[in-house]
Design an enzyme around this catalytic site. Sequence first.
Site, PDB file in Angstrom:
ATOM      1  N   GLU A 166       1.194  -0.836   0.229  1.00 28.10           N
ATOM      2  CA  GLU A 166      -0.186   0.145   0.340  1.00 28.10           C
ATOM      3  C   GLU A 166       0.884   1.075  -0.083  1.00 28.10           C
ATOM      4  O   GLU A 166       0.244   2.152  -0.467  1.00 28.10           O
ATOM      5  CB  GLU A 166      -0.706   0.354   1.041  1.00 28.10           C
ATOM      6  CG  GLU A 166      -2.231  -0.419   1.203  1.00 28.10           C
ATOM      7  CD  GLU A 166      -3.329   0.157   0.225  1.00 28.10           C
ATOM      8  OE1 GLU A 166      -3.027   0.313  -1.307  1.00 28.10           O
ATOM      9  OE2 GLU A 166      -4.097   0.734   0.787  1.00 28.10           O
ATOM     10  N   THR A 217      -5.217   9.961  -4.818  1.00 25.21           N
ATOM     11  CA  THR A 217      -6.026  10.163  -2.693  1.00 25.21           C
ATOM     12  C   THR A 217      -4.837  10.924  -2.782  1.00 25.21           C
ATOM     13  O   THR A 217      -5.107  12.322  -2.185  1.00 25.21           O
ATOM     14  CB  THR A 217      -4.600   8.389  -3.128  1.00 25.21           C
ATOM     15  OG1 THR A 217      -5.418   7.419  -3.000  1.00 25.21           O
ATOM     16  CG2 THR A 217      -4.717   8.578  -1.326  1.00 25.21           C
TER      17      THR A 217
END
Length: 305
Positions: free
Chosen positions: A127, A180
């Site tokens: 991630e 993001t």
Amino acid sequence: MEVRVFCPATIANLNCGFDVMGLCLENIGDEMIFRKTTTKGIQITKITGADLPYEVSKNVAGVAALAVIENRDIDFGIAIEIHKKIKAGSGIGSSSASAAGAVFGVNELLGKPFSKSELIEFAMKGEALASGSEHADNVAPCLLGGFTLVRGYHPLDVIKITSPEKIYAVVLHPHIEVKTVDARAVLEPSIPFHKAITQWGNLGGLIAGLYTQDYALISRSLQDVVVEPFRKHLIPHFEKVKNIAVQNGALGSGISGAGPSIFALCEGKKIAETVAEAMHTQYSKTRIPFDIYLSKINDKGVTLL
């Protein structure tokens, strides 16, 4: 010698649980295949459904897989196939599915030395490649299933909450990109004290509602006064879709992850179908292509196929 893995999509934040809450979806996800090889190390041999790098150190799944085998003395290598069905940037955990699937599959070929909970920290390494920071709000529900709460990171402390039986999720994914980094950039560095208190109350209410299967409490708690007011402008027609979902019986609606997907939680499949149809009708009025999904909550997480 070979395992096939289903890597489910996830919804993170759940309005009041920014960066700490997530849930696992049942019928949306990627597939990955892992094979033992005579060549040591990790190799990515096939990718379908997305234009992703084959270089292990630049691939989310590759980085996560390397973290599992690091400092372990094994006499074989592992080849990975990645079949993406979750679109990148969709807001339903595409990178998390790759990272969680990778650590799960590698762990299976190693003889399962790690529990699913222990695998979360390895998945977080993948991630970090995707988002710039190690976080578990998507990989935790992807691995464990159900709802998850990340209580803290030092040390990592994740609590799984079994989903109330009647909860279904509807997800509308507009075919637009919300990065993001951009979604983070619009947030304020500090929040007013009264908003923090409201958000804490909602988070506590949501967790209590999940444990007690109090759907009215869950509905009252699915409110976000901290993040949504800043991010909703990044998603065209967000307010209309959210309102139409609630008007048609949804317990609550909000932004999935950093967006652009919009989710709604519902009590029962019949209401979920009504909400899905209403959301579909509303977004069909725009010129933006989209997908819509209806899913029961997946209480198992990543699984073998």
